[in-house]
Write a protein that holds these residues in place. Structure first.
Motif, mmCIF file in Angstrom:
data_model
loop_
_atom_site.group_PDB
_atom_site.id
_atom_site.type_symbol
_atom_site.label_atom_id
_atom_site.label_comp_id
_atom_site.label_asym_id
_atom_site.label_seq_id
_atom_site.Cartn_x
_atom_site.Cartn_y
_atom_site.Cartn_z
ATOM 1 N N PRO A 60 0.824 -1.211 0.000
ATOM 2 C CA PRO A 60 0.000 0.000 0.000
ATOM 3 C C PRO A 60 0.857 1.260 0.000
ATOM 4 O O PRO A 60 1.869 1.331 0.713
ATOM 5 C CB PRO A 60 -0.818 -0.141 1.287
ATOM 6 C CG PRO A 60 -0.908 -1.619 1.511
ATOM 7 C CD PRO A 60 0.411 -2.159 1.062
ATOM 8 N N VAL A 61 0.453 2.221 -0.796
ATOM 9 C CA VAL A 61 1.213 3.459 -0.941
ATOM 10 C C VAL A 61 1.325 4.159 0.416
ATOM 11 O O VAL A 61 0.338 4.345 1.123
ATOM 12 C CB VAL A 61 0.551 4.383 -1.982
ATOM 13 C CG1 VAL A 61 1.261 5.737 -2.022
ATOM 14 C CG2 VAL A 61 0.590 3.728 -3.350
ATOM 15 N N GLY A 62 2.538 4.524 0.753
ATOM 16 C CA GLY A 62 2.857 5.087 2.062
ATOM 17 C C GLY A 62 3.865 4.213 2.792
ATOM 18 O O GLY A 62 4.618 4.692 3.642
ATOM 19 N N SER A 63 3.903 2.920 2.443
ATOM 20 C CA SER A 63 4.853 2.005 3.076
ATOM 21 C C SER A 63 6.292 2.446 2.814
ATOM 22 O O SER A 63 7.151 2.378 3.702
ATOM 23 C CB SER A 63 4.641 0.583 2.550
ATOM 24 O OG SER A 63 3.329 0.122 2.815
ATOM 25 N N GLU A 64 6.553 2.918 1.596
ATOM 26 C CA GLU A 64 7.908 3.340 1.242
ATOM 27 C C GLU A 64 8.295 4.628 1.962
ATOM 28 O O GLU A 64 9.445 4.798 2.374
ATOM 29 C CB GLU A 64 8.020 3.505 -0.266
ATOM 30 C CG GLU A 64 9.432 3.665 -0.768
ATOM 31 C CD GLU A 64 9.529 3.460 -2.277
ATOM 32 O OE1 GLU A 64 10.339 4.171 -2.899
ATOM 33 O OE2 GLU A 64 8.803 2.592 -2.824
ATOM 34 N N GLU A 65 7.332 5.525 2.133
ATOM 35 C CA GLU A 65 7.605 6.761 2.868
ATOM 36 C C GLU A 65 7.969 6.457 4.321
ATOM 37 O O GLU A 65 8.855 7.093 4.900
ATOM 38 C CB GLU A 65 6.392 7.690 2.800
ATOM 39 C CG GLU A 65 6.232 8.417 1.469
ATOM 40 C CD GLU A 65 5.674 7.543 0.342
ATOM 41 O OE1 GLU A 65 5.579 8.031 -0.792
ATOM 42 O OE2 GLU A 65 5.334 6.362 0.600
ATOM 43 N N LEU A 66 7.286 5.475 4.915
ATOM 44 C CA LEU A 66 7.636 5.059 6.275
ATOM 45 C C LEU A 66 9.032 4.440 6.305
ATOM 46 O O LEU A 66 9.833 4.731 7.200
ATOM 47 C CB LEU A 66 6.600 4.064 6.803
ATOM 48 C CG LEU A 66 6.880 3.449 8.163
ATOM 49 C CD1 LEU A 66 7.013 4.525 9.246
ATOM 50 C CD2 LEU A 66 5.775 2.448 8.543
ATOM 51 N N ARG A 67 9.320 3.580 5.345
ATOM 52 C CA ARG A 67 10.663 2.999 5.244
ATOM 53 C C ARG A 67 11.719 4.088 5.224
ATOM 54 O O ARG A 67 12.747 4.004 5.914
ATOM 55 C CB ARG A 67 10.758 2.140 3.976
ATOM 56 C CG ARG A 67 12.090 1.437 3.787
ATOM 57 C CD ARG A 67 12.315 1.014 2.343
ATOM 58 N NE ARG A 67 12.534 2.162 1.460
ATOM 59 C CZ ARG A 67 12.836 2.073 0.179
ATOM 60 N NH1 ARG A 67 12.928 0.882 -0.396
ATOM 61 N NH2 ARG A 67 13.034 3.154 -0.545
ATOM 62 N N ASP A 68 11.461 5.137 4.455
ATOM 63 C CA ASP A 68 12.447 6.203 4.312
ATOM 64 C C ASP A 68 12.599 7.024 5.589
ATOM 65 O O ASP A 68 13.675 7.562 5.859
ATOM 66 C CB ASP A 68 12.076 7.107 3.137
ATOM 67 C CG ASP A 68 12.188 6.398 1.791
ATOM 68 O OD1 ASP A 68 12.803 5.313 1.739
ATOM 69 O OD2 ASP A 68 11.642 6.916 0.796
ATOM 70 N N LEU A 69 11.542 7.128 6.380
ATOM 71 C CA LEU A 69 11.661 7.805 7.675
ATOM 72 C C LEU A 69 12.690 7.097 8.546
ATOM 73 O O LEU A 69 13.528 7.724 9.194
ATOM 74 C CB LEU A 69 10.310 7.859 8.380
ATOM 75 C CG LEU A 69 10.322 8.476 9.781
ATOM 76 C CD1 LEU A 69 9.119 9.389 9.991
ATOM 77 C CD2 LEU A 69 10.326 7.408 10.886
ATOM 78 N N TYR A 70 12.641 5.765 8.549
ATOM 79 C CA TYR A 70 13.605 4.999 9.349
ATOM 80 C C TYR A 70 15.022 5.193 8.830
ATOM 81 O O TYR A 70 15.957 5.451 9.592
ATOM 82 C CB TYR A 70 13.258 3.512 9.321
ATOM 83 C CG TYR A 70 11.930 3.154 9.918
ATOM 84 C CD1 TYR A 70 11.550 3.613 11.175
ATOM 85 C CD2 TYR A 70 11.040 2.331 9.227
ATOM 86 C CE1 TYR A 70 10.324 3.272 11.726
ATOM 87 C CE2 TYR A 70 9.813 1.978 9.770
ATOM 88 C CZ TYR A 70 9.458 2.449 11.016
ATOM 89 O OH TYR A 70 8.248 2.105 11.555
#
Length: 496
Positions: free
Chosen positions: A359-369
């Motif tokens: 789901p779109v947003g998973s990659e943005e969370l990954r990048d936060l980490y």
């Protein structure tokens, strides 16, 4: 008349002022720096000692500390979480979900092939051998991968079936062996390494089932193909039962209730040990952050979850997501999974959750980490986002998700030693799913650092979702692509 009106107006303003200056409204807005500062290794370890004492409640029934579902150790864990949160009732709405789950306990097992006693592992949720006694019969090699009933030769009846791993779930292989009249089944790995799996939901045709390595199996495969007879003896004393168990949730009363950041870890351990790293480290980190978050105001609601029965196959998180209406599903802007944060031979691992198959947003969370690790001068590595922990149900339901970890039974490489230190060739957690997952099995500095990263993730989204993708009403479409490709896990154990 004018003076009366003035008094009324003044009174209205006074009431309004009181409302606006409620205790919650006077709190400062949460910030990453403030919440991270609240997290200390001293307090984390203090809670770990409490959790180990709780695990010792399982000694009477299991003979050693454990927090497996159905044990006093797990009941005590749930009580500990709830009691801690109950002191913050002004800040959180605390709720729980009770559901039924299957659990098992392997009391004893042995497997002898020919003259050799093998170091075989009885599979999770295996039934016992008949009458919980040894069974004896010839070893029979099953054709192909044992996924079709036609793979089992006529002489399978009264035998111990030897089956290759691959293509279909272990439970299907065990059931097919049972239908063919086998007394027990032995599944051997089709790649290098140990084989420890689960049969999954029990069914009537399952037989006592072991896992062995390809190296262990190869001499017997060669002899059977050459027409040699190999006597075999199998023994498993096991219990499989249904128990009631409980998820715990806590949601901030403040913040936008239609836009929630959610995070979770699992409250249970395996039968074999107390689970202080797996996932006591996640349980405690979330609880410590929840306690300190109550000092602050949030713009978006924050929802914490402590899942039951993760070790039995992600049952608690699966159940939770299955009960969400579409409206409630869409209120969860993202889910963050925190499972195993303090492995002794650790690597800083980030789930490689891309938007291409999630789901779109998973990659943005990954990048936060990854941005956090980079900003703090720490190395990191990407790991597979393959369904091994409680994020799975969320991405299947269309909710963006991700998380961090420090490693389980994977083997650390020389390259990772250069990045993180530690020992090449050893597991990230040498006590994974074992009795020694106790207070000595914690990398304290890594645990504190990752807990501060969790605090940063909570504060970031509690303040704002600006720039984070909005939820869309097409749950699970992309995730199905991953489901169809080499999907080996549903929870911590292999299923196929």
């Amino acid at each position: 008349m004018k003076s009366v009106l003035c008094v009324v107006a003044f009174s209205t303003l006074a009431v309004s002022s009181v409302i606006q200056q409620s205790p919650e409204s006077r709190k400062p807005l949460v910030s990453s720096a403030a919440l991270e500062h609240d997290i200390t290794s001293k307090n984390l370890f203090k809670r770990a000692k409490q959790l180990y004492k709780i695990a010792e409640l399982g000694v009477e029934e299991y003979g050693h500390p454990t927090r497996v579902i159905g044990s006093k150790g797990h009941v005590g864990t749930v009580d500990y979480v709830q009691n801690t949160l109950s002191k913050l009732a002004h800040y959180y709405d605390v709720s729980n979900q009770t559901f039924e789950a299957v659990t098992g306990n392997i009391l004893n097992s042995s497997l002898t092939l020919g003259d050799d006693l093998l170091p075989a592992s009885a599979m999770s949720l295996t039934p016992p051998t008949k009458d919980k006694a040894p069974v004896n019969g010839p070893l029979v090699l099953v054709a192909n991968l044992g996924c079709d009933e036609s793979d089992y030769p006529a002489n399978t009846t009264g035998s111990i079936a030897l089956i290759s791993r691959g293509e279909c779930p272990f439970g299907q292989k065990s059931a097919n062996a049972g239908k063919a009249g086998a007394l027990a089944a032995v599944v051997y790995n089709n790649i290098a390494g140990n084989l420890s799996g689960t049969l999954g939901q029990p069914e009537a045709n399952h037989v006592a089932t072991f896992g062995i390595t390809l190296e262990e199996a190869q001499p017997y495969i060669t002899d059977l193909k050459a027409g040699k007879d190999i006597p075999a003896s199998a023994y498993i004393d096991a219990i499989v039962k249904v128990v009631a168990t409980t998820n715990v949730m806590a949601q901030t009363r403040g913040g936008d209730q239609d836009n929630c950041v959610m995070l979770g870890g699992h409250s249970d351990s395996v039968t074999e040990g107390p689970g202080i790293n797996d996932d006591g480290s996640g349980t405690i980190a979330l609880l410590e952050i929840a306690v300190h978050l109550a000092k602050y105001k949030v713009n978006n609601c924050v929802r914490f979850a402590w899942w039951a029965a993760e070790e039995e196959g992600l049952l608690g998180s699966d159940y939770y997501v299955s009960q969400l209406s579409e409206e409630e599903n869409l209120k969860i802007r993202l889910f963050m999974d925190y499972d195993m944060l303090a492995s002794p031979n650790f690597a800083y691992q980030v789930y490689n959750a891309t938007n291409a198959v999630n789901p779109v947003g998973s990659e943005e969370l990954r990048d936060l980490y990854t941005d956090y690790y980079t900003a703090h001068g720490q190395n990191f590595t990407y790991i597979e986002f393959n369904g091994r922990s409680d994020y799975d149900a969320f991405i299947v339901a269309g909710i963006p998700a991700g998380g961090i970890a420090t490693g389980a039974e994977g083997v650390k490489t020389e390259d990772e030693v250069a990045l993180f230190g530690g020992t090449a060739g050893d597991w990230y957690d040498p006590c994974y799913h074992q009795l020694c997952d106790d207070l000595t099995n914690l990398a304290i500095d890594a645990w504190e650092f990752n807990s501060k990263l969790i605090a940063h993730s909570v504060a970031t989204y509690a303040i704002s979702f600006d720039g984070f993708p909005k939820r869309i009403k097409t749950p699970g479409v992309k995730r199905n692509k991953l489901r169809q490709s080499n999907y080996l896990y549903h929870g911590p154990d292999l299923v196929m």
